[in-house]
Design a protein around this motif. Structure first.
Motif, PDB file in Angstrom:
ATOM      1  N   UNK D 218       0.839  -1.192   0.000  1.00 37.17           N
ATOM      2  CA  UNK D 218       0.000   0.000   0.000  1.00 37.17           C
ATOM      3  C   UNK D 218       0.877   1.247   0.000  1.00 37.17           C
ATOM      4  N   UNK D 219       0.517   2.242  -0.805  1.00 38.40           N
ATOM      5  CA  UNK D 219       1.294   3.472  -0.914  1.00 38.40           C
ATOM      6  C   UNK D 219       1.618   3.741  -2.370  1.00 38.40           C
ATOM      7  N   UNK D 220       1.612   5.015  -2.766  1.00 43.95           N
ATOM      8  CA  UNK D 220       1.787   5.361  -4.171  1.00 43.95           C
ATOM      9  C   UNK D 220       2.919   6.353  -4.364  1.00 43.95           C
ATOM     10  N   UNK D 221       4.171   5.873  -4.338  1.00 41.03           N
ATOM     11  CA  UNK D 221       5.246   6.794  -4.661  1.00 41.03           C
ATOM     12  C   UNK D 221       5.105   7.284  -6.118  1.00 41.03           C
ATOM     13  N   UNK D 222       5.704   8.373  -6.477  1.00 35.99           N
ATOM     14  CA  UNK D 222       6.722   9.090  -5.832  1.00 35.99           C
ATOM     15  C   UNK D 222       6.231   9.996  -4.705  1.00 35.99           C
ATOM     16  N   UNK D 223       5.095  10.677  -4.883  1.00 40.01           N
ATOM     17  CA  UNK D 223       4.731  11.681  -3.892  1.00 40.01           C
ATOM     18  C   UNK D 223       3.679  11.188  -2.901  1.00 40.01           C
ATOM     19  N   UNK D 224       2.730  10.390  -3.362  1.00 40.01           N
ATOM     20  CA  UNK D 224       1.666   9.934  -2.460  1.00 40.01           C
ATOM     21  C   UNK D 224       2.068   8.660  -1.738  1.00 40.01           C
ATOM     22  N   UNK D 225       3.245   8.692  -1.163  1.00 40.88           N
ATOM     23  CA  UNK D 225       3.695   7.556  -0.362  1.00 40.88           C
ATOM     24  C   UNK D 225       2.730   7.373   0.797  1.00 40.88           C
ATOM     25  N   UNK D 227       3.503   6.896   3.905  1.00 41.58           N
ATOM     26  CA  UNK D 227       3.924   7.723   5.038  1.00 41.58           C
ATOM     27  C   UNK D 227       3.664   9.199   4.782  1.00 41.58           C
ATOM     28  N   UNK D 228       3.766   9.629   3.535  1.00 42.94           N
ATOM     29  CA  UNK D 228       3.487  11.031   3.208  1.00 42.94           C
ATOM     30  C   UNK D 228       2.017  11.354   3.466  1.00 42.94           C
ATOM     31  N   UNK D 229       1.145  10.446   3.067  1.00 46.08           N
ATOM     32  CA  UNK D 229      -0.283  10.700   3.272  1.00 46.08           C
ATOM     33  C   UNK D 229      -0.647  10.594   4.753  1.00 46.08           C
ATOM     34  N   UNK D 231       1.420  11.483   7.151  1.00 47.96           N
ATOM     35  CA  UNK D 231       1.918  12.744   7.712  1.00 47.96           C
ATOM     36  C   UNK D 231       0.955  13.890   7.410  1.00 47.96           C
ATOM     37  N   UNK D 232       0.411  13.888   6.195  1.00 43.23           N
ATOM     38  CA  UNK D 232      -0.567  14.918   5.827  1.00 43.23           C
ATOM     39  C   UNK D 232      -1.779  14.877   6.749  1.00 43.23           C
ATOM     40  N   UNK D 278      10.311   3.025   1.232  1.00 44.01           N
ATOM     41  CA  UNK D 278      10.111   3.639  -0.075  1.00 44.01           C
ATOM     42  C   UNK D 278       8.699   4.126  -0.279  1.00 44.01           C
ATOM     43  N   UNK D 280       5.958   2.584   0.708  1.00 41.35           N
ATOM     44  CA  UNK D 280       5.024   1.474   0.517  1.00 41.35           C
ATOM     45  C   UNK D 280       5.056   0.588   1.768  1.00 41.35           C
TER      46      UNK D 280
END
Lengths: 353, 353, 353, 353
Positions: D218-225, D227-229, D231-232, D278, D280
């Motif tokens: 689960x997770x969509x790099x490059x930007x919508x990782x 962990x990034x989501x 953190x948002x 990474x 994901x």
């Protein structure tokens, strides 16, 4: 972004079913500082409301809107505007036989295939009742556009089934239940509808929507052109099977020397473009046409299948509009207003300091 | 979401100008594991390419695509696919006089009003040349749809100006430069175009696009209906002035007993719906019609104004298509494929474990 | 919206792999009328470039950017800006053994599980090389913010492993390869890094990023708060394990009477908030801290498994940064600039006429 | 996308103000076929509810939720789920003096600067009361994740001001008003809070949230990782000043040979990554830490200014939480669940036929 939100900077998220406890919307992105009352929204809802003439569904809904948020002391705060409309004439009848059958022309078959479960009460989520929250959001957009840019969004019926309705005057539109811009033709329309009701059948219609006062510069090519977003909103309206701008399908047989609108120091010499060039507003009136299909609910028996694939005969006896096009005008106006306000905000982001 | 991206889960971001160094696209959301080569994409680009008959623009562009990313050892990796097409026949002529004038029917006037600056070389960003990256993205979508679902997306010209083109056979479509599904009419079309070129004028056209094999269940009502997203994509194509589904504008004069497609144990008895009910695919063929306006660039002199508002006469002598509709078929197919793949992915998210 | 786009109104779509033919970005939403040259972007890319000191990877990449679109006669046109950077030092060695193994701390394992296929060359899509397109986009945002609002975005390293780096002066930051704001500590940092390299190990770092001159009012609560979007962008950067604003994790042990920044007629008396209150900029400096983990590629042998689940020993001998934090400063600045420009545009949409 | 929607495929749109008629949410993208009742949601709301101990605000709100749509016969239909919570203990006192003053640490100043108008009643839109709709949406996500993937999302307080709370057992978390995983420390926490209340001051806290059972991918790099989501979502929660994953800020001083989690045939040997590599998910527990600042509303007088810029003294006497961290645990769990469900759906779109 799961399908129930229209618009990007100015956007409306719609919820509810035809016979659930309530329908409504969250309108996000309305700038702060605009005076807004429930009466502003109610006025537009009343134009769309069922039961106002014998030519539309006899369901009795007050469609009374409550503003839940986003307004303080009569002024928008920039926070999302929650809008609630209680369903009051939902019928708790037995839907078990309908639940098992797919009505021709309706979304029964596709909802069933998509979701594997469906609310059969009055069409559930696919009911035209869900255009009420859209109209509520459109009322906000209309008011904002009028105050900020002097934009005026209006519509009318230009054809009812086989009957073409020549445009005479905007003044007539509000004087008859068809939104016809022509007083002389109303008797003929009423007669046609009365016969149709006796036949137990339904009919299509053509609606025109016009926005005047839109400044040049709204629209975001390459893909989010103003006309593209208008087409998206309009084709997303129940029963719409075609959308066109300006000369529309007439353009096919036009020559370039006829179609291309010449420009003079006094302005454009014609409006085949429908107010949009290269996906951006040109300052001419935005003109949109909609083809609306006949209502799928009719008294005449039709062939269909049940969930098990067995042949059945379907006949719809409940309350319904024999021509959904009749109530489509205020809805189409709302959709155009929502798209225009969204693009107005998008253009403001790009311009000025 | 600034206007140059089409699609949500499967999406294409388009960049470039007609006479800049290159055009291209980033295609995001293609699942990993599909075989993909430049040849797959080139085949579709070649169908759209200019200069392939005397009836289209004589600009010579190889339109050779380079895959920059997203493919490893001939297989997609799930990473975005960067696509680059160098402009090779851009002309470095003097554009200073064009820069000051607004060509009727073109986007010159609106781009100028929106951005306050514009690239006048060959129409800049508003040029139909920017449909090439769309076609490149569409090639990927077509391949994926075919492999995953057996979906086939095809199109043809059904009308050239005043000439209606009866559908005879899909087999004929690739045998003539018009994408006409009828061998017998080709001579008439060629004659018409030759006369038009002598007149220095241009003409509109009607294109039909069909997707077969789409399973029931694609489309996200309330607003992101499948037909709504198709309308958005199609109306966003240069020169399109109208979009319709199934019976389209014919629906206006139809009765419900005629329009609503009956369902039998063997399937639907007709397809007035155009494969979409309530915004969701029904498993019938998706049928879309486009009205394409005549090219705005013509040799005949037309009235316009310059930036200062002074009247001028405008005549377009450069290379251009006398009927943009002729090359529109592969582009419209690509747009339909992109929308379908996006909705296929959206439906997969909702279904299954 | 498939994960490779950052930002909404101002957005950057990133493509490429470490050892593919090229990397790049499409930057959409930059308003028209700003002077922009490749040199503007190159200056920022050069700050991030590998091979500039013995403390970073020795890969030799010119990182030369080509502007493919969106700029005409040195000025942005409002069209998307295509940016291309060719990979020139990609090594075509045999990756077959790496392909079969998951390096500890790397994305190998997760990419494999997610996509079922992966480009193993230099980390493929998960490589820090892909921060170059982000920096290119950030250069555009930095320039625009500076010209439109006088905003200045800067960063520095405040900690290298166990070594705290006291802030002395912004002037020193550009004078050493660590972006350390303190000349006196540089020798100690170099010694530490030299020993680390001899050990074949790697180390973490802490980076501070500051934006001065941001006016009050940027940020879109409830969810798209300015700090939320900053956290999204920063946590999306390779190797970042923590993000904080203002007093950050120190806030835990603070009392309200200490933390809440008092306001005086001369301005705020402190900046525990880090320039954001309720998700909206307050006109104080935006201050962000990043925790960056040690590089996963080290010479020391580590336990892992291969695709079949068998135990293996992994040792990374290729070129790599022993402390990814060293090159992180310009990247973090770029991310902050991109988020700020996006919110500047969103706020412009809501304000003014 | 105007800031009040969280998530892409699974998304929640939040509306309401602290002292308006109602608060609520529209939850879109929940797949059809899941059993859902108001009791499911109420259980989570009750965990967040004010007035349940003497250590939190004494505002009395039943926080009773009504499902308005999206559920038929106790099962989700795939339509958006409208959720309504009436405000019942809103006080209609005179806010005119508060309206003119900016409370230090609060969003008063920034809302005023952004919108030019603000609802001062109980913090209006910026009130922590608006986390209730988030929790309602989170309840749906939690249930779906548990049923579809066996994912369990839990949280606890690990620090209250200066007091570190050693983790002993998940079983204790529900037994005390602090969500402390340690029975022995509760008396100390109560004493600390009682003294704090006597001081008229407030304090920060640290919260840990953990999701177990998340599959790899689960997770969509490059930007919508992933962990990034995360953190948002977390940084978008009121009072959060820092977010970290796994080893978080400890990573700074770690060496690569210590930080990188080794992999053995039995699984990962440690979890410094916090379950994400990474961008994901790696199938390890997702571990998130939050730094929560002390409440800004305190009885101690503080310096501020009024709208005219004149100095004033501000003291907050109303009902409020002396430590917002105490009620943050269920909210943080909800946010994590929403992000996870969104990414679960996004991954489903990419995988399988």
């Amino acid at each position: 972004m799961s399908g129930n939100t229209l618009g990007k900077l100015f956007c409306i998220t719609n919820f509810g079913e035809s016979h659930g406890p309530a329908i409504g919307a969250v309108v996000d992105g309305c700038p702060a500082g605009m005076e807004l009352t429930e009466a502003d929204i109610q006025a537009e809802l009343d134009r769309r409301r069922p039961g106002t003439s014998r030519h539309v569904t006899q369901r009795q809904e007050a469609d009374q809107v409550e503003i839940l948020s986003g307004v303080y002391q009569g002024v928008t705060t920039g926070a999302p505007i929650g809008l609630l409309i209680r369903n009051t004439d939902a019928r708790s009848k037995d839907y078990s036989n309908i639940e098992d059958t797919f009505r021709p022309g309706h979304a029964d078959y596709t909802y069933w295939n998509k979701y594997g479960v469906r609310d059969p009460r009055g069409g559930g989520r696919s009911s035209a009742r869900l255009t009420a929250p859209t109209v509520a959001g459109g009322a906000i957009a209309k008011k904002w556009l009028a105050r900020q840019y002097g934009v005026r969004v209006r519509g009318y019926m230009s054809q009812l089934g086989p009957i073409h309705i020549p445009f005479e005057s905007w003044d007539e539109v509000g004087n008859n239940p068809f939104y016809a811009p022509n007083a002389g033709i109303v008797a003929q329309l009423e007669e046609y509808m009365d016969q149709l009701r006796r036949d137990g059948d339904s009919i299509g219609a053509r609606i025109e929507v016009v926005a005047e006062g839109v400044p040049a510069g709204w629209g975001e090519p390459l893909y989010d052109r103003l006309d593209a977003d208008i087409a998206h909103a309009m084709m997303g309206l129940n029963a719409v099977k075609g959308v066109s701008m300006g000369a529309g399908f007439e353009s096919i047989a036009q020559r370039g020397s006829e179609h291309g609108d010449e420009i003079t120091p006094e302005g454009f010499a014609s409006n085949n473009a429908g107010g949009v060039l290269g996906g951006i507003s040109s300052s001419q009136p935005i003109t949109v046409s909609l083809a609306i299909k006949p209502t799928s609910s009719i008294r005449i028996e039709r062939r269909s299948v049940d969930r098990q694939g067995n042949p059945v005969q379907v006949q719809t006896l409940g309350r319904h509009d024999p021509c959904v096009g009749i109530r489509a005008t205020p809805i189409a106006e709302s959709l155009l207003a929502i798209v225009l306000m969204d693009h107005a905000l998008r253009q403001r982001a790009l311009k000025g300091a």
